[in-house]
Design an enzyme around this catalytic site. Structure first.
Site, PDB file in Angstrom:
ATOM      1  N   ASP A  26     -27.028  26.798  -4.664  1.00  0.00           N
ATOM      2  CA  ASP A  26     -26.908  26.557  -6.110  1.00  0.00           C
ATOM      3  C   ASP A  26     -25.731  27.343  -6.694  1.00  0.00           C
ATOM      4  O   ASP A  26     -25.034  26.854  -7.584  1.00  0.00           O
ATOM      5  CB  ASP A  26     -28.222  26.927  -6.820  1.00  0.00           C
ATOM      6  CG  ASP A  26     -29.404  26.130  -6.280  1.00  0.00           C
ATOM      7  OD1 ASP A  26     -29.177  24.996  -5.808  1.00  0.00           O
ATOM      8  OD2 ASP A  26     -30.548  26.634  -6.302  1.00  0.00           O
ATOM      9  N   HIS A  35     -35.559  27.010  -7.063  1.00  0.00           N
ATOM     10  CA  HIS A  35     -34.624  25.992  -6.557  1.00  0.00           C
ATOM     11  C   HIS A  35     -35.133  24.609  -6.974  1.00  0.00           C
ATOM     12  O   HIS A  35     -35.644  23.839  -6.173  1.00  0.00           O
ATOM     13  CB  HIS A  35     -34.530  26.127  -5.032  1.00  0.00           C
ATOM     14  CG  HIS A  35     -33.599  25.132  -4.406  1.00  0.00           C
ATOM     15  ND1 HIS A  35     -32.267  25.062  -4.716  1.00  0.00           N
ATOM     16  CD2 HIS A  35     -33.816  24.164  -3.473  1.00  0.00           C
ATOM     17  CE1 HIS A  35     -31.708  24.094  -4.010  1.00  0.00           C
ATOM     18  NE2 HIS A  35     -32.621  23.525  -3.253  1.00  0.00           N
ATOM     19  N   ARG A  49     -37.886  17.707  -5.983  1.00  0.00           N
ATOM     20  CA  ARG A  49     -38.167  18.428  -4.730  1.00  0.00           C
ATOM     21  C   ARG A  49     -39.665  18.673  -4.581  1.00  0.00           C
ATOM     22  O   ARG A  49     -40.203  18.671  -3.483  1.00  0.00           O
ATOM     23  CB  ARG A  49     -37.414  19.759  -4.718  1.00  0.00           C
ATOM     24  CG  ARG A  49     -35.896  19.604  -4.699  1.00  0.00           C
ATOM     25  CD  ARG A  49     -35.211  20.965  -4.795  1.00  0.00           C
ATOM     26  NE  ARG A  49     -33.767  20.899  -4.743  1.00  0.00           N
ATOM     27  CZ  ARG A  49     -32.977  20.772  -5.805  1.00  0.00           C
ATOM     28  NH1 ARG A  49     -33.504  20.675  -7.015  1.00  0.00           N
ATOM     29  NH2 ARG A  49     -31.667  20.741  -5.678  1.00  0.00           N
ATOM     30  N   ARG A 100     -22.549  25.588  -5.877  1.00  0.00           N
ATOM     31  CA  ARG A 100     -22.378  24.431  -6.772  1.00  0.00           C
ATOM     32  C   ARG A 100     -21.952  24.892  -8.170  1.00  0.00           C
ATOM     33  O   ARG A 100     -21.153  24.242  -8.848  1.00  0.00           O
ATOM     34  CB  ARG A 100     -23.689  23.628  -6.835  1.00  0.00           C
ATOM     35  CG  ARG A 100     -23.925  22.881  -5.524  1.00  0.00           C
ATOM     36  CD  ARG A 100     -25.245  22.141  -5.487  1.00  0.00           C
ATOM     37  NE  ARG A 100     -25.319  21.290  -4.304  1.00  0.00           N
ATOM     38  CZ  ARG A 100     -26.444  20.825  -3.771  1.00  0.00           C
ATOM     39  NH1 ARG A 100     -27.608  21.138  -4.313  1.00  0.00           N
ATOM     40  NH2 ARG A 100     -26.414  20.059  -2.705  1.00  0.00           N
TER      41      ARG A 100
HETATM   42  N1  LIG Z   1     -33.111  24.503   0.287  1.00  0.00           N
HETATM   43  C1  LIG Z   1     -32.051  23.738   0.077  1.00  0.00           C
HETATM   44  O1  LIG Z   1     -31.096  24.147  -0.571  1.00  0.00           O
HETATM   45  C2  LIG Z   1     -32.000  22.356   0.667  1.00  0.00           C
HETATM   46  C3  LIG Z   1     -30.811  21.595   0.645  1.00  0.00           C
HETATM   47  C4  LIG Z   1     -30.808  20.332   1.224  1.00  0.00           C
HETATM   48  C5  LIG Z   1     -31.969  19.816   1.812  1.00  0.00           C
HETATM   49  N2  LIG Z   1     -33.104  20.567   1.800  1.00  0.00           N
HETATM   50  C6  LIG Z   1     -34.340  20.100   2.429  1.00  0.00           C
HETATM   51  O2  LIG Z   1     -34.189  20.202   3.845  1.00  0.00           O
HETATM   52  C7  LIG Z   1     -35.070  19.275   4.466  1.00  0.00           C
HETATM   53  C8  LIG Z   1     -34.311  18.464   5.517  1.00  0.00           C
HETATM   54  O3  LIG Z   1     -33.377  17.602   4.901  1.00  0.00           O
HETATM   55  P1  LIG Z   1     -32.473  16.612   5.795  1.00  0.00           P
HETATM   56  O4  LIG Z   1     -31.567  15.933   4.862  1.00  0.00           O
HETATM   57  O5  LIG Z   1     -31.940  17.349   6.972  1.00  0.00           O
HETATM   58  O6  LIG Z   1     -33.592  15.575   6.304  1.00  0.00           O
HETATM   59  P2  LIG Z   1     -33.520  14.667   7.622  1.00  0.00           P
HETATM   60  O7  LIG Z   1     -34.545  13.620   7.478  1.00  0.00           O
HETATM   61  O8  LIG Z   1     -32.102  14.268   7.887  1.00  0.00           O
HETATM   62  O9  LIG Z   1     -33.945  15.670   8.798  1.00  0.00           O
HETATM   63  C9  LIG Z   1     -35.216  16.222   8.912  1.00  0.00           C
HETATM   64  C10 LIG Z   1     -35.537  16.337  10.388  1.00  0.00           C
HETATM   65  O10 LIG Z   1     -36.785  17.029  10.534  1.00  0.00           O
HETATM   66  C11 LIG Z   1     -37.403  16.495  11.690  1.00  0.00           C
HETATM   67  N3  LIG Z   1     -38.831  16.839  11.716  1.00  0.00           N
HETATM   68  C12 LIG Z   1     -39.851  16.312  10.988  1.00  0.00           C
HETATM   69  N4  LIG Z   1     -41.014  16.909  11.328  1.00  0.00           N
HETATM   70  C13 LIG Z   1     -40.718  17.826  12.284  1.00  0.00           C
HETATM   71  C14 LIG Z   1     -41.507  18.749  13.015  1.00  0.00           C
HETATM   72  N5  LIG Z   1     -42.813  18.867  12.827  1.00  0.00           N
HETATM   73  N6  LIG Z   1     -40.870  19.525  13.915  1.00  0.00           N
HETATM   74  C15 LIG Z   1     -39.536  19.427  14.118  1.00  0.00           C
HETATM   75  N7  LIG Z   1     -38.748  18.568  13.461  1.00  0.00           N
HETATM   76  C16 LIG Z   1     -39.331  17.777  12.536  1.00  0.00           C
HETATM   77  C17 LIG Z   1     -37.147  14.999  11.565  1.00  0.00           C
HETATM   78  O11 LIG Z   1     -37.344  14.335  12.806  1.00  0.00           O
HETATM   79  C18 LIG Z   1     -35.705  14.976  11.083  1.00  0.00           C
HETATM   80  O12 LIG Z   1     -34.779  14.853  12.162  1.00  0.00           O
HETATM   81  C19 LIG Z   1     -35.665  18.431   3.341  1.00  0.00           C
HETATM   82  O13 LIG Z   1     -36.946  18.910   2.993  1.00  0.00           O
HETATM   83  C20 LIG Z   1     -34.696  18.650   2.195  1.00  0.00           C
HETATM   84  O14 LIG Z   1     -35.290  18.442   0.938  1.00  0.00           O
HETATM   85  C21 LIG Z   1     -33.135  21.808   1.238  1.00  0.00           C
END
Ligand SMILES: NC(=O)c1ccc[n+]([C@@H]2O[C@H](COP(=O)([O-])OP(=O)(O)OC[C@H]3O[C@@H](n4cnc5c(N)ncnc54)[C@H](O)[C@@H]3O)[C@@H](O)[C@H]2O)c1
Length: 308
Positions: free
Chosen positions: A148, A175, A88, A151
Site C-alpha cells: 500500500d 489492508h 478482500r 502504491r
Molecule cells: N496482502 C496483499 O497485499 C496481497 C496482494 C495481492 C494478492 N493477495 C492475495 O494473495 C492470494 C493469492 O493471490 P494470487 O493472485 O496469487 O491467486 P492465484 O489464484 O493466482 O494463486 C493462488 C494459488 O494458491 C494455490 N492453492 C490453493 N489452495 C492451496 C493449498 N491448500 N495449498 C497450497 N496451494 C494452494 C492455488 O492452486 C493457486 O495456484 C489471494 O488471497 C489474494 O487476495 C494479497
C-alpha cells in the site's frame, strides 16, 4: 537462507522471482496443491537464472511439505484472489481454511520459521496464523502496508510530477479499501513535506487513489495484481534475511500499542533477522487516531467471522 513460498499462482511466483533475482537466498521452495504446477513454475524460473544472473535454487513441490523443512522464512500466498467488484473480506470463507492448514503444515516442518502472510483478508489471516500456530508474535508478519505504501508513493510521485526516488510516505492501518490510513501529513519529497508542493485537495485525491489501488488493478486485470505484491514481499524477506533493520508497515499482533489489542493491523515495524524487532509507535494526530480506530473496528469485525 531457505525460503518457502506456498501458492505458486500469480503472487507466489512473482515473490519467488523477485527473491531469486535479488540473489540473497540459497533456496526458494515453491509449493502448490495443483499437481505439477509449482514444479513447472520453478523450472521456468530456473531457466531465467543464467539470463538474470542469480544462483538461488528454486524447487517446486506438489503439496509435499517435507521439501520445505528447515525454512527460515515461509510466505503464504495460497488462496483465492478477488474478482472485480469483490472486497478482500469476501474471501474469508475459503481462505481461512487454506491458511489454517498451510500454516500448521509449515510449522510442523520448520518450527522456528518466520511466517509472512499475504492471502486475503490479510490482517485477519495473520491473526488466524497466531491462533493456529504457537510461533511468537515477532515471527508472524502480515504483508499489506509495504504494498500500500508503494502504491501511495506511486500516486504521490504522479501528483508531484517528481521521481519516485524523491518521494517517501507510509500507509498504516488495515489492508482494505476503507481501512488504509495513508499518512499524508508525514509524506515528503526529499525531506520537504509534500504539502509544500500540492494542495490538500490533490492530496485527498492521492489518498483516495491509494486506498482503491488494489481494486483499480483488479478491475483492469480481472484478478488481483501480482508484480507489486511480489516485490513488496521480497522486500520484507530481504530485510529479514539480510538483517537490514528496515522500517516497513506490517500487520502485527498489537498488545496495547496504538491503544489497540488482540488484532493484527498495519503499523511501522523494524524488520531484522529475528522478524519484528520493534514496533514503532508514531505520534498520530487526532484525525489519524480516529481513522486508525475505525480501521481497527473493521478488522475486528472480520476477525469475528473466524471459526476459532
Ligand atoms: N496482502 C496483499 O497485499 C496481497 C496482494 C495481492 C494478492 N493477495 C492475495 O494473495 C492470494 C493469492 O493471490 P494470487 O493472485 O496469487 O491467486 P492465484 O489464484 O493466482 O494463486 C493462488 C494459488 O494458491 C494455490 N492453492 C490453493 N489452495 C492451496 C493449498 N491448500 N495449498 C497450497 N496451494 C494452494 C492455488 O492452486 C493457486 O495456484 C489471494 O488471497 C489474494 O487476495 C494479497
Amino acid at each position: 537462507m531457505k525460503v518457502t513460498v506456498v501458492g505458486a499462482g500469480a503472487v507466489g511466483a512473482s515473490c519467488a522471482e523477485y527473491i531469486a533475482i535479488k540473489n540473497f537466498a540459497s533456496e526458494v521452495v515453491l509449493l502448490d496443491i495443483k499437481e505439477g504446477y509449482a514444479e513447472g513454475k520453478a523450472m521456468d524460473l530456473m531457466q531465467t537464472a543464467s539470463l538474470n544472473g542469480f544462483d538461488t535454487r528454486i524447487v517446486g513441490s506438489t503439496n509435499d511439505y517435507s521439501k520445505t523443512a528447515g525454512s527460515d522464512i515461509c510466505v503464504i500466498t495460497s488462496g483465492i484472489p478477488r474478482k472485480p467488484g469483490m472486497t478482500r473480506e469476501e474471501l474469508i470463507g475459503i481462505n481461512a481454511g487454506i491458511v489454517k492448514t498451510v500454516s500448521s503444515n509449515l510449522v510442523k516442518h520448520s518450527p522456528k520459521t518466520i511466517i509472512i502472510v499475504v492471502s486475503n483478508p490479510m490482517d485477519t489471516m495473520t491473526y488466524l496464523v497466531h491462533k493456529t500456530t504457537d510461533l511468537p508474535k515477532s515471527r508472524i508478519i502480515g504483508m499489506g502496508g509495504a504494498l500500500d505504501s508503494a502504491r501511495f508513493k506511486y500516486r504521490l510521485a504522479e501528483a508531484l510530477e517528481a521521481p519516485i526516488s524523491d518521494v517517501d510516505g507510509m500507509v498504516i492501518g488495515g489492508h482494505s479499501d476503507t481501512g488504509m490510513v495513508p499518512l499524508t501529513r508525514l509524506a515528503t519529497r526529499n525531506s520537504v513535506p509534500v504539502t509544500e508542493f500540492i494542495s490538500q485537495e490533490r492530496l485527498d485525491q492521492v489518498m483516495e487513489d491509494t486506498k482503491v489501488g488494489g481494486a483499480t488493478l483488479t478491475k483492469l486485470l480481472g484478478t488481483s495484481a501480482w508484480y507489486a505484491p511480489g516485490a513488496a514481499v521480497s522486500g520484507l524477506v530481504q530485510a529479514i534475511a539480510c538483517d537490514q533493520k528496515k522500517i516497513y508497515p506490517c500487520s502485527v499482533l498489537l498488545e496495547g500499542e496504538y491503544g489497540l489489542n488482540d488484532l493484527c493491523i498495519g503499523v511501522p515495524v523494524i524488520l531484522g533477522r529475528n522478524g519484528i524487532e520493534k514496533i514503532v509507535e508514531l505520534d498520530l494526530n487526532d484525525a489519524e487516531k480516529e481513522h486508525m480506530n475505525k480501521s481497527a473496528e473493521g478488522v475486528s469485525k472480520t476477525n469475528a467471522l473466524l471459526e476459532l
